[in-house]
Scaffold this motif. Structure first.
Motif, short mmCIF file in Angstrom:
data_model
loop_
_atom_site.label_atom_id
_atom_site.label_comp_id
_atom_site.label_asym_id
_atom_site.label_seq_id
_atom_site.Cartn_x
_atom_site.Cartn_y
_atom_site.Cartn_z
N PHE A 227 0.83 -1.20 0.00
CA PHE A 227 0.00 0.00 0.00
C PHE A 227 0.88 1.26 0.00
CE2 PHE A 227 -2.76 -3.26 1.84
CZ PHE A 227 -3.89 -3.10 1.06
N ILE A 228 0.32 2.33 -0.59
CA ILE A 228 1.03 3.60 -0.66
C ILE A 228 1.18 4.19 0.75
CG2 ILE A 228 0.96 5.95 -1.59
CD1 ILE A 228 1.46 3.94 -3.72
N PRO A 229 2.36 4.68 1.12
CA PRO A 229 2.50 5.33 2.44
C PRO A 229 1.56 6.53 2.57
CG PRO A 229 4.66 4.87 1.47
CD PRO A 229 3.64 4.59 0.40
N LYS A 230 1.07 6.75 3.76
CA LYS A 230 0.09 7.82 4.00
C LYS A 230 0.65 9.19 3.63
CE LYS A 230 -3.08 9.69 7.45
NZ LYS A 230 -2.78 11.09 7.10
N LEU A 231 1.93 9.45 3.93
CA LEU A 231 2.53 10.74 3.63
C LEU A 231 2.52 11.02 2.13
CD1 LEU A 231 3.99 13.26 4.64
CD2 LEU A 231 6.16 11.99 4.44
N MET A 232 2.84 10.01 1.36
CA MET A 232 2.84 10.18 -0.09
C MET A 232 1.42 10.37 -0.61
SD MET A 232 4.45 7.60 -2.98
CE MET A 232 6.07 7.71 -2.19
N LEU A 233 0.47 9.63 -0.04
CA LEU A 233 -0.91 9.77 -0.46
C LEU A 233 -1.44 11.17 -0.15
CD1 LEU A 233 -3.16 8.09 -1.75
CD2 LEU A 233 -3.91 7.46 0.54
N ASP A 234 -1.06 11.72 0.97
CA ASP A 234 -1.47 13.09 1.32
C ASP A 234 -0.93 14.10 0.31
OD1 ASP A 234 -2.84 12.18 3.52
OD2 ASP A 234 -1.19 12.56 4.93
N GLN A 235 0.29 13.90 -0.17
CA GLN A 235 0.86 14.79 -1.18
C GLN A 235 0.09 14.70 -2.49
OE1 GLN A 235 4.95 13.54 -1.39
NE2 GLN A 235 5.53 14.58 0.51
N TYR A 236 -0.31 13.50 -2.85
CA TYR A 236 -1.11 13.32 -4.07
C TYR A 236 -2.46 14.04 -3.94
CZ TYR A 236 2.19 9.63 -5.42
OH TYR A 236 3.31 8.92 -5.76
N LEU A 237 -3.06 13.94 -2.76
CA LEU A 237 -4.36 14.56 -2.55
C LEU A 237 -4.27 16.08 -2.64
CD1 LEU A 237 -5.65 12.32 0.37
CD2 LEU A 237 -6.63 12.44 -1.93
N GLU A 238 -3.18 16.65 -2.16
CA GLU A 238 -3.01 18.11 -2.21
C GLU A 238 -2.96 18.63 -3.64
OE1 GLU A 238 0.43 19.06 0.03
OE2 GLU A 238 -0.44 18.53 1.98
N LYS A 239 -2.42 17.83 -4.55
CA LYS A 239 -2.25 18.27 -5.94
C LYS A 239 -3.27 17.64 -6.90
CE LYS A 239 2.72 19.07 -5.43
NZ LYS A 239 4.07 18.76 -5.97
N SER A 240 -4.34 17.12 -6.33
CA SER A 240 -5.32 16.41 -7.17
C SER A 240 -5.98 17.33 -8.20
CB SER A 240 -6.39 15.76 -6.29
OG SER A 240 -7.05 16.73 -5.50
N ASN A 241 -6.23 18.60 -7.83
CA ASN A 241 -6.87 19.53 -8.77
C ASN A 241 -5.98 19.84 -9.97
OD1 ASN A 241 -9.19 19.73 -7.25
ND2 ASN A 241 -8.56 21.57 -6.17
N GLU A 242 -4.66 19.71 -9.78
CA GLU A 242 -3.73 19.99 -10.87
C GLU A 242 -3.55 18.78 -11.78
OE1 GLU A 242 -0.05 21.26 -9.19
OE2 GLU A 242 -0.99 22.66 -7.78
N ASN A 243 -3.85 17.58 -11.29
CA ASN A 243 -3.51 16.37 -12.04
C ASN A 243 -4.71 15.53 -12.45
OD1 ASN A 243 -0.67 16.82 -11.75
ND2 ASN A 243 -0.84 16.14 -9.63
N ASN A 244 -5.89 15.81 -11.91
CA ASN A 244 -7.06 15.01 -12.27
C ASN A 244 -7.36 15.16 -13.76
OD1 ASN A 244 -10.25 15.02 -12.71
ND2 ASN A 244 -9.77 13.58 -11.08
N VAL A 245 -7.47 14.05 -14.47
CA VAL A 245 -7.58 14.09 -15.93
C VAL A 245 -8.90 14.70 -16.38
CG1 VAL A 245 -8.57 11.77 -16.18
CG2 VAL A 245 -7.15 12.73 -18.00
N THR A 246 -9.96 14.54 -15.61
CA THR A 246 -11.25 15.13 -15.98
C THR A 246 -11.19 16.65 -15.90
OG1 THR A 246 -12.39 13.17 -15.12
CG2 THR A 246 -13.72 15.13 -15.49
N LEU A 247 -10.57 17.17 -14.84
CA LEU A 247 -10.42 18.61 -14.71
C LEU A 247 -9.51 19.17 -15.81
CD1 LEU A 247 -10.02 18.98 -10.83
CD2 LEU A 247 -12.01 19.59 -12.22
N LEU A 248 -8.46 18.45 -16.13
CA LEU A 248 -7.55 18.90 -17.18
C LEU A 248 -8.24 18.94 -18.54
CD1 LEU A 248 -4.26 17.04 -16.15
CD2 LEU A 248 -4.79 19.47 -15.89
#
Length: 431
Positions: A227-248
């Motif tokens: 499983f992905i470490p929680k710290l890394m997952l939190d970083q992904y969540l912070e940048k989700s608006n920049e990387n979500n393919v539907t939003l892009l």
């Protein structure tokens, strides 16, 4: 041909290379790439050549009614010309180039580039969905494989119980009912194992379809889950608006709509163009009754500047501009809706993931508890301290706990992958 074990990385590689949906998406990218090329921009001139040839054969008869030859005093004879050949040849080269078209081609060129970017995002979405589908099936194969190991082990225990019951019955230590109960349990365990094996075969075929491989290809899968470490997952969540393919994709559609407005506004402005041509004509005329034959060659060089300004086109340009502005407004509205939906989906996916992780932890502890209970029940059963029904219940409880743990493990991993897809990181992680 596959190796004995189909690793996760190998499955991804085969999917990216062979999956039909991904191949179509890749071809769509190539089409968009061709469309955004300079050759499709309208910036290059058009060069046209024409050539022609004409042949004519004619017979003519010229009469001189009442005319007298002054030398002989006799009537002047007719002049007859047979097979008089006329030949005409022509060739030309024309050049047309638009100097200015109200910036329409400029914004259309940029629109095509943005369309290429959008097509790439659409292909990325296809790849993400396919990878998620791949691992949904891959982990189902892993789950069924582990379940088969569990059921096979329990079937062996049930068969040993039949042997033990038969021995006890022969020596008068047991009743025939206990033997029959043991045989019924063996039959049920065998059926469960057979059904699970068939499910595994069917699911492997599903995976072979995703891999575009032979349906009967045999392989084993990796059952190790990280499983992905929680710290890394939190970083992904912070940048989700920049990387979500539907939003892009929505942002790309907004830019395309903005270019549409500018392209349509170019209809208000004039068009200035250059024209030029070079031509050659040759006429080969036969002799006639009064003139000798001749050959005439003509060379023409022409150049010019044209200005075209559609002062009023019946309101078509105005209508197109208005509609394109409305289309842009719709894209902005859609953006707000998509942002809310993506935020909701991420929140739900995160909640599902955390919940399934917790369920998995509980199921791990539950397996330990049921293993201890089964071991003690097995010892007591051998000593005759509990009935076969009580032993069977302990066995069923252990099977249920072990298979539920497997289900919880892979459910949690799939939930993690769904969350990673929403954050735009599914293609950036190591599986």
């Amino acid at each position: 041909m596959y190796s004995q074990k189909l690793t996760k990385n190998e499955a991804i590689r085969l999917t990216l290379e062979n999956n039909f949906g991904i191949l179509v998406a890749t071809n769509n990218i190539e089409i968009a790439k061709n469309n955004k090329h300079l050759l499709n921009s309208g910036y290059l001139p058009s060069l046209t050549t024409n050539a022609g040839a004409e042949y004519q054969s004619a017979t003519s008869n010229t009469g001189f009614q009442g005319a007298v030859n002054p030398d002989t005093g006799e009537p002047r004879p007719d002049i007859r010309i047979e097979g008089a050949e006329t030949q005409r040849y022509n060739a030309s080269l024309s050049l047309d180039y638009t100097l200015f078209d109200g910036l329409g081609r400029y914004y259309n060129y940029r629109r095509l580039k943005e369309q290429y970017n959008l097509t790439g995002l659409q292909a990325r979405e296809t790849i993400e969905n396919t990878i998620l589908q791949l691992f949904t099936v891959y982990y189902e194969i892993a789950r069924l494989s582990e379940n088969i190991g569990i059921l096979d082990k329990q079937l062996r225990i049930s068969r040993e119980r039949v042997l033990r019951s038969n021995y006890q019955f022969e020596y008068g230590q047991n009743t025939k009912l206990n033997v029959l109960n043991a045989q019924v349990d063996v039959a049920n365990d065998s059926i469960n194992l057979l059904n699970t094996k068939q499910q595994l075969i069917n699911t492997k075929r599903d995976l072979n379809v995703i891999l575009a491989n032979d349906l009967e290809e045999r392989f084993e899968v990796d059952t190790i889950i990280n499983f992905i470490p929680k710290l890394m997952l939190d970083q992904y969540l912070e940048k989700s608006n920049e990387n979500n393919v539907t939003l892009l994709q929505n942002e790309s559609n907004i830019r395309i709509s903005e270019y549409d407005i500018k392209v349509n506004k170019s209809g208000y402005l004039p068009t200035v163009g250059l024209t030029g041509s070079y031509g050659w004509n040759e006429n080969r005329n036969p002799p006639s009754a009064f003139f000798p034959g001749n050959v005439a060659d003509t060379y023409t060089l022409r150049g010019g500047v044209t200005l075209t300004w559609n002062l009023f086109d019946g309101g078509s340009t105005i209508t197109r501009v208005k509609n394109s502005k409305i289309a842009l407004d719709n894209q902005e509205i859609t953006k707000n809706q998509v942002i809310k939906e993506v935020e909701r989906d991420i929140a739900n996916a995160l909640g599902n993931y955390q919940n399934r992780l917790e369920v998995y932890k509980i199921q791990q502890q539950n397996v330990i508890t049921n293993e201890n209970n089964f071991e003690r029940s097995q010892e007591r059963f051998k000593l005759g301290q509990i009935t076969s029904i009580e032993f069977r219940q302990a066995q069923i409880n252990l099977i249920s706990a072990q298979t539920n743990k497997n289900l919880a493990k892979y459910d949690a991993k799939i939930a993690e992958l769904q969350l990673l897809q929403l954050t735009g990181q599914l293609l950036n992680i190591d599986f």
